[in-house]
Structures are given as C-alpha cells and as structure tokens.
Design a protein around this motif. Structure first.
Motif, PDB file in Angstrom:
ATOM      1  N   GLN A   1       0.869  -0.939   0.004  1.00  0.00           N
ATOM      2  CA  GLN A   1      -0.171  -0.154  -0.054  1.00  0.00           C
ATOM      3  C   GLN A   1       1.004   1.037   0.040  1.00  0.00           C
TER       4      GLN A   1
ATOM      5  N   TRP B   1      -4.259  10.178  -0.678  1.00  0.00           N
ATOM      6  CA  TRP B   1      -4.807   9.189  -1.827  1.00  0.00           C
ATOM      7  C   TRP B   1      -3.983   8.054  -1.259  1.00  0.00           C
ATOM      8  N   SER B   2      -4.656   6.904  -1.575  1.00  0.00           N
ATOM      9  CA  SER B   2      -4.012   5.495  -1.338  1.00  0.00           C
ATOM     10  C   SER B   2      -4.106   4.433  -2.665  1.00  0.00           C
ATOM     11  N   GLU B   3      -3.119   3.722  -2.768  1.00  0.00           N
ATOM     12  CA  GLU B   3      -3.177   2.843  -3.812  1.00  0.00           C
ATOM     13  C   GLU B   3      -2.899   1.508  -3.225  1.00  0.00           C
ATOM     14  N   THR B   4      -3.526   0.680  -3.349  1.00  0.00           N
ATOM     15  CA  THR B   4      -3.351  -0.933  -2.578  1.00  0.00           C
ATOM     16  C   THR B   4      -3.380  -1.853  -3.584  1.00  0.00           C
TER      17      THR B   4
ATOM     18  N   GLY C   1      -6.975  -1.451  -5.114  1.00  0.00           N
ATOM     19  CA  GLY C   1      -7.463  -0.130  -5.889  1.00  0.00           C
ATOM     20  C   GLY C   1      -7.009   1.035  -5.319  1.00  0.00           C
ATOM     21  N   LYS C   2      -7.436   2.206  -6.059  1.00  0.00           N
ATOM     22  CA  LYS C   2      -7.008   3.378  -5.556  1.00  0.00           C
ATOM     23  C   LYS C   2      -8.411   4.213  -4.923  1.00  0.00           C
TER      24      LYS C   2
ATOM     25  N   ARG D   1     -12.674   2.949  -1.884  1.00  0.00           N
ATOM     26  CA  ARG D   1     -11.530   2.086  -2.041  1.00  0.00           C
ATOM     27  C   ARG D   1     -10.347   2.737  -1.313  1.00  0.00           C
ATOM     28  N   TYR D   2     -10.694   3.655  -0.379  1.00  0.00           N
ATOM     29  CA  TYR D   2      -9.479   4.508   0.260  1.00  0.00           C
ATOM     30  C   TYR D   2      -9.084   3.350   1.434  1.00  0.00           C
TER      31      TYR D   2
END
Length: 503
Positions: free
Chosen positions: A232, A254-257, A261-262, A289-290
């Motif tokens: 992540q 902003w997160s991307e896992t 997802g984002k 999706r956060y």
C-alpha cells in the motif's frame, strides 16, 4: 495463589524502590547547577481488571534545553487471580530538544497530526480547524498488546526571521522519519510561516509504503473481498492558515493498494470570527477504495458539521453544533447529532477587589443532545440526552439522563421515501430505552469524596442499577484514589485503586 500474591507485592515493592532510589540518586539534578530531574510513577489496579504500572524519569539540562527520558509501562491481570505472570512490559526512551521540539525516540509511539487524521477516519471527531495540529509523535503512555515499538526522529528548526523588513515574516521547517517494527518508513515534512503578528501559514506532506497482511472476510456477505499479501502507498498533504478573524485547513490523502484499488480522502475546516462570536464549519469524505494509515478500509462516507459559539467573560460559553452523516457525497443524510450547550460564568478567587464572593448556589453547565440514526429508513432510532450541573455550598452535583424512541415503518411513504436526518415527529414513537444518573462530590482539601448512581431501562427488560463510591487525596506530590463500584447493583462489586506520584 500465594505465588501470585508474592509476585504482586514484589513488583509493587520493586516499583517503589526504583522511584525512591532515583529520587535519592538524582536530587535536583544530582546537585549540578543547570540540571534537574522529574520522576513520575502512575498506575491503577482493579479486582476484575488489570494491574498497570508506569514509571517515567526525565533528566533535564536547562542550558542546551535538552531532556533525556526513560519510560517503562507494565500491564498484567490483577492479582491474586491466576494469570498474573501473563503480562507485558514495554520500555521506551527519548532525547528531546525543548526549544525546537526536535526529538529522537524509541518505543511504542503515539502519532499525532496529519498521519493520525488519516487513520480510522470515521471514528475520529469532525475535522474543525483547531483539530489540524502539526505532525509530531511522542511516547505512548498507555499499555498496549497490539502495537509494536518503533524508532522516530523529528527535526525542527527555530523560527528564522524576520525575512522581510516591515512584514514581520518568520519561517521554520520541520521533518520526521518513523521506522516501525517491520522496518517500514513514514516520511513527513513541511514549512511554517508566521507573519503580521500571529497569522500562521503551514504546508505539510507525508508518504509511507506499507506491507499489509492477507485479509479474509469475517462474514459471507462482506463488502471487502478476500485479499492476499499486498503493498500500500499512501500520500497525504495539509494546508493550514490561522488568522485572527479567519482560519482554514484542509487535508487530502490518496492511497493505492495492490489487488484493491485507489482511493481518496479529504477534509476541510473553516472558522469565521473569534471573540465573542465564532462560526466553525467542517466536512470530510472518502471513496469506497480508500485504505487508511492503519491499513483498514472504512468504506465510503461523507460528513458535514457546523458550530456556532459565543464566548463571554469569566469562561462563559454558549455553543450550538450539529453533525450530519451520509453514505457518500450527494447521497441522503441518515445520521445526525445536535448539541445545545451553555457553561455559566465561573467564580474565581482573585485578589483584592477582583475577588468575587462565591454564592451558596450557582449553576455550572447545562446541555441537551438530539440524535437520529436512520440508516434503515423503516427502523429509525431517535435519542434525547440532557445534562445539568450545579454547585450547592461545597457540594458539586451533576444530573444526566436520556431516552430513546424507535419508529418502525412497515411501508415507506412514496411521497417522501426517506425520513428527515434530524429528529422529528413525522412518525409515531415506540419507547426503546432510557438511562438516568446522578453524581455528587465534596472537596475538603486535600481530600475529595464522590458518589455516583445510575439506572438503565430497556424495553421488556428489568432495570439495571449501577453505582460507585470514591475517595481521593491530592497534593503537590500527586494523587491517590480508591473507588468501590457496582456495575450491576447489588450483585457485582469491584474495587479499584489509582495513583500518580511526581517528585
């Protein structure tokens, strides 16, 4: 049982011996000019709970404004019952620079500021401007069986300036690195300016990359699918301005896992005015999706809040605030909480003509809260809570109570399919539950005595009573409190002790 009792007194005696030994070994900084020591021992014990001990020693060098700190926290099942040996002890330490706030820490950490505001977002309070404090961490002072120790370095510069002639512009920078038990790093930094008096402008950001363990849904119909081990990335920024008559603050994360997802999370806080009138507004929202700082997905949501305050003389305060919750931005609001609060002017023991004679009776504060839970539009729960506190002679009294009503709608109204987000009389009520309580305290320095009683009523269930008696002694050295409580009167009784000693 004899062994458990022995271990209890051995640990208690050892803690006392360490405090007294340190006090004898380091009196006023070992007698060296420019040095001093602060010693703290605090803890609690409950017959049906745990034995907690915390020791904190600080050696302060005044000339370079340095503080060397060591801390130990221990928690284990309350003796003399079995399992006393099954406890956990955490050690921590740090070096602080008081002028700039710079510090080097090792131990279980309590994060603050921006990294904390993007963690467990829906369990935190509304992000008003005053909640947007700069990021800085410190040692965690409570026992924890889930958190692991980490290393933390924070460097802050002193205020530099004035940078521009006539503008009173000052500037400072700060940055930090946090390394957790799994060698995962968090980087944070920013710039802060102070100009034209007390106006402050701050820009801050942070980045972290975490490894999240595999996750299996706990229910068959879970919104979150099964997820493997994954990485992540989380990036967040903060913009903050604070002036005399206006203030604004905003966070954006902003997160991307991997395999999930984002997602985005953002909040905004505004303040207009200061004294005597102040209006505060706040809102925050997240996409579905956060994934937050703790690695959990709280789901989508949107909240908005407003707060109007009047601040008068002698600490008097009037406040009206309201919070609304929706499933997402643009969706209907289904949950609300509205507070009406007033704190009466206080009577202080000033000097000379400023001294005010305290009346025999005077009110302290009153409040009323109205809330509605209508996530299911056919089953609405409304709650009314009230509180009143006053002082009579040397006695302080607090009375509080609440009642909840349930509206069950078999068929939704086609003209207005969704209920109002605030309590109203649009549908008939059915009694659900009620709770009432009263407290009284009396202070005869250095002693303080208290009594508390309460009753919980639920539909088609017997009333449940609870109560407590407490006595405390306070002084410059600290405090010691004994409490006898009954969570289910008169069948269950618990004895608790708490203490805080400072030398």
């Amino acid at each position: 049982m004899n062994r458990e009792i022995y271990l209890f007194w051995r640990n208690l005696s050892f803690s006392l011996l360490m405090i007294l030994t340190a006090a004898e070994a380091f009196p006023l900084g070992m007698g060296i000019p420019g040095f001093s020591t602060d010693l703290l021992w605090s803890g609690s014990w409950e017959t049906e709970g745990s034995l907690i001990n915390r020791g904190d020693i600080r050696l302060r060098a005044h000339k370079p404004a340095l503080v060397l700190r060591a801390q130990a926290v221990d928690k284990r099942p309350a003796p003399p019952w079995e399992g006393f040996e099954e406890g956990n002890t955490a050690f921590a330490g740090g070096l602080y620079h008081e002028t700039t706030g710079s510090r080097l820490l090792w131990g279980i950490l309590d994060e603050g500021g921006l990294p904390a505001r993007v963690r467990n977002i829906w369990s935190r309070g509304m992000p008003f401007v005053e909640q947007h404090q700069p990021s800085i961490s410190d040692l965690y002072t409570e026992p924890s069986s889930t958190k692991e120790p980490g290393a933390y370095l924070y460097l802050g510069s002193p205020w530099l300036g004035p940078m521009l002639r006539g503008a009173s512009l000052e500037l400072r920078g700060f940055g930090s690195v946090l390394l957790d038990a799994e060698n995962q790093a968090l980087f944070d930094g920013g710039l802060e300016t102070r100009f034209f008096g007390e106006n402050i402008l701050r820009l801050e950001g942070f980045y972290t990359r975490n490894h999240l363990a595999a996750k299996t849904p706990s229910a068959w119909f879970s919104e979150t699918p099964p997820l493997p081990d994954r990485e992540q990335d989380l990036i967040a920024g903060n913009l903050f301005f604070n002036g005399t008559l206006f203030a604004a603050a905003a966070d954006l994360a902003w997160s991307e896992t991997f395999a999930y997802g984002k997602g985005l999370y953002g909040n905004l806080g505004l303040r207009l005015g200061d004294r005597p009138w102040r209006l505060s507004l706040a809102a925050d929202g997240a996409s579905s999706r956060y994934v937050d700082r703790a690695g959990s997905a709280g789901g989508s949501g949107f909240r908005s809040a407003g707060k109007l305050e009047w601040r008068g003389k002698r600490s008097s305060l009037a406040r009206v605030s309201s919070t609304l919750r929706a499933a997402a931005l643009g969706e209907r609001f289904y949950r609300s909480s509205t507070l009406f609060y007033y704190h009466f002017p206080t009577f202080s023991a000033g000097r000379g003509a400023a001294r005010r004679k305290t009346p025999l009776f005077y009110p302290s504060r009153v409040s009323m809260t109205l809330s509605r839970e209508a996530s299911n539009p056919q089953k609405i729960l409304d709650t009314l809570e009230a509180l009143g506190a006053f002082r009579l002679w040397e006695l302080n009294f607090t009375f509080q109570g609440g009642v909840s009503g349930l509206s069950i709608i078999e068929t939704a109204n086609q003209d207005d399919p969704f209920p109002l987000p605030i309590p109203s009389t649009e549908y008939p009520y059915t009694y659900d539950s009620a709770k009432f309580g009263a407290e009284a305290s009396y202070t005869l320095k250095p002693f303080q005595f208290g009594i508390k009683a309460g009753c919980t009523l639920k539909r088609e269930k017997e009333a449940k009573w609870d109560g407590a008696l407490s006595a405390a002694i306070r002084g410059k050295w600290g405090r010691f409190t004994a409490k006898l409580s009954s969570p289910a009167f008169p069948e269950e009784w618990e004895l608790g002790l708490s203490w805080r000693v400072q030398l």
